[in-house]
Design a protein around this motif. Sequence first.
Motif, PDB file in Angstrom:
ATOM      1  N   TYR A  79       0.845  -1.188   0.000  1.00 46.58           N
ATOM      2  CA  TYR A  79       0.000   0.000   0.000  1.00 46.58           C
ATOM      3  C   TYR A  79       0.886   1.245   0.000  1.00 46.58           C
ATOM      4  N   PRO A  80       0.619   2.158  -0.948  1.00 46.49           N
ATOM      5  CA  PRO A  80      -0.380   2.058  -2.014  1.00 46.49           C
ATOM      6  C   PRO A  80       0.046   1.038  -3.073  1.00 46.49           C
ATOM      7  N   PRO A  81      -0.903   0.504  -3.840  1.00 44.70           N
ATOM      8  CA  PRO A  81      -0.561  -0.494  -4.857  1.00 44.70           C
ATOM      9  C   PRO A  81       0.456   0.014  -5.871  1.00 44.70           C
ATOM     10  N   GLU A  82       0.438   1.324  -6.118  1.00 40.18           N
ATOM     11  CA  GLU A  82       1.374   1.907  -7.083  1.00 40.18           C
ATOM     12  C   GLU A  82       2.827   1.750  -6.653  1.00 40.18           C
ATOM     13  N   HIS A  83       3.055   1.512  -5.368  1.00 42.83           N
ATOM     14  CA  HIS A  83       4.420   1.388  -4.854  1.00 42.83           C
ATOM     15  C   HIS A  83       4.813  -0.051  -4.549  1.00 42.83           C
ATOM     16  N   CYS A  84       4.093  -0.989  -5.144  1.00 39.26           N
ATOM     17  CA  CYS A  84       4.427  -2.407  -4.954  1.00 39.26           C
ATOM     18  C   CYS A  84       5.865  -2.693  -5.386  1.00 39.26           C
ATOM     19  N   ALA A  85       6.231  -2.263  -6.598  1.00 38.23           N
ATOM     20  CA  ALA A  85       7.587  -2.522  -7.102  1.00 38.23           C
ATOM     21  C   ALA A  85       8.621  -1.787  -6.258  1.00 38.23           C
ATOM     22  N   LEU A  86       8.305  -0.590  -5.806  1.00 40.51           N
ATOM     23  CA  LEU A  86       9.237   0.178  -4.976  1.00 40.51           C
ATOM     24  C   LEU A  86       9.461  -0.526  -3.641  1.00 40.51           C
ATOM     25  N   GLN A  87       8.403  -1.025  -3.043  1.00 42.95           N
ATOM     26  CA  GLN A  87       8.545  -1.755  -1.781  1.00 42.95           C
ATOM     27  C   GLN A  87       9.415  -2.993  -1.962  1.00 42.95           C
ATOM     28  N   GLN A  88       9.210  -3.692  -3.049  1.00 40.72           N
ATOM     29  CA  GLN A  88      10.011  -4.884  -3.314  1.00 40.72           C
ATOM     30  C   GLN A  88      11.481  -4.544  -3.517  1.00 40.72           C
ATOM     31  N   GLU A  89      11.741  -3.423  -4.191  1.00 36.61           N
ATOM     32  CA  GLU A  89      13.125  -3.007  -4.401  1.00 36.61           C
ATOM     33  C   GLU A  89      13.787  -2.618  -3.080  1.00 36.61           C
ATOM     34  N   ILE A  90      13.055  -1.880  -2.248  1.00 31.36           N
ATOM     35  CA  ILE A  90      13.608  -1.489  -0.956  1.00 31.36           C
ATOM     36  C   ILE A  90      13.894  -2.723  -0.102  1.00 31.36           C
ATOM     37  N   ALA A  91      13.026  -3.719  -0.180  1.00 26.80           N
ATOM     38  CA  ALA A  91      13.246  -4.952   0.584  1.00 26.80           C
ATOM     39  C   ALA A  91      14.516  -5.665   0.156  1.00 26.80           C
ATOM     40  N   LYS A  92      14.944  -5.448  -1.086  1.00 25.79           N
ATOM     41  CA  LYS A  92      16.157  -6.106  -1.585  1.00 25.79           C
ATOM     42  C   LYS A  92      17.428  -5.361  -1.202  1.00 25.79           C
ATOM     43  N   VAL A  93      17.391  -4.022  -1.253  1.00 29.07           N
ATOM     44  CA  VAL A  93      18.627  -3.255  -1.056  1.00 29.07           C
ATOM     45  C   VAL A  93      18.571  -2.353   0.186  1.00 29.07           C
ATOM     46  N   GLY A  94      17.417  -2.264   0.826  1.00 33.62           N
ATOM     47  CA  GLY A  94      17.282  -1.466   2.045  1.00 33.62           C
ATOM     48  C   GLY A  94      16.562  -2.285   3.084  1.00 33.62           C
ATOM     49  N   ALA A  95      15.529  -1.714   3.680  1.00 31.29           N
ATOM     50  CA  ALA A  95      14.731  -2.459   4.661  1.00 31.29           C
ATOM     51  C   ALA A  95      13.310  -1.934   4.675  1.00 31.29           C
TER      52      ALA A  95
END
Length: 312
Positions: A181-197
């Motif tokens: 949430y928001p759905p528009e940031h699904c890819a951004l959340q996934q990217e942060i989970a890979k290189v950030g937290a």
Amino acid sequence: MDSIQLQALHYESLLKAANGSEAKASYAYEKALECSIIGESLVLHAQTYAQLLGVEAAAISDAYYKIRPLFEAMDTSVSILGWDSPLWPKQVDSFAFRPRFLYVQGNVQLLKQNSVSVIGTRTPSLEGKQLALSCAQALGKAGYVVASGLALGIDGVAHKAALAAGYPTIAVIGTPINAYYPPEHCALQQEIAKVGAVVSRFSPATVTQKWHFLLRNRLMSALSDASVVVEDRDGGGAVRQAAFALEQKKYLFIYQGSVDNHSVLWPRQFANQSRVFVIKKSQDLPRLLNQAKKTREGVGKPKEKNLQLDLF
């Protein structure tokens, strides 16, 4: 299911049986720790927990069996931190509404590093976007982790600016870690989970409520050395976090442009308070914050004048 997952599962089952009362669930959980039964199956001690919560034993069992599959389905990349975990961020311990568990996907070590929240409206102006960009870049260059709430607008710009420059970023979210949430940031959340937290105080069994985002802001402020409100409306979430930051005796940064904007009241209400810095340039933020942390400037005492200093 390992020990920490089991503990979190038990706590969430108690929370559900207590109709969401964290005070009741925490009391029952702590009593179970004292009795050394927290590592055993919850249903074996349903009657004991029921007495502690003031509910029927069936409510304990029902909650447990509904929630357990959600924990079993949790992504194995998610780390659960409890108060006794070595990686638990101690900076949140002295503040109100401390969560019993944190769910983290990504680099858990980032929670121990110095971070600054860069937050603001979901509908920023072009100038606001530019300030969020320069703010994230200046903080990252100075060695700070850029934290934000993954919302549309300023939050998204801050996260993306940090990622684009190769700096770490933390997304503190108001939903369970397995939601987007928001759905528009699904890819951004996934990217942060890979290189950030990505950090959440909400278990996979949580049904998201609007007020959860204020708890998210409290947690984000507690994790951070300071909060920067780039732009926001009166009463907005970022403004609420500004109040949380001062309540927690953290530092707050606002831009001169916001103070000069007479269509909103909040900047002038904060500007002359202790621990508040009004800045014109993002590049000055890290230096002012480092100076304040060294001298403890403004902590616990009112300022005699606005901390714009003579930098401009």
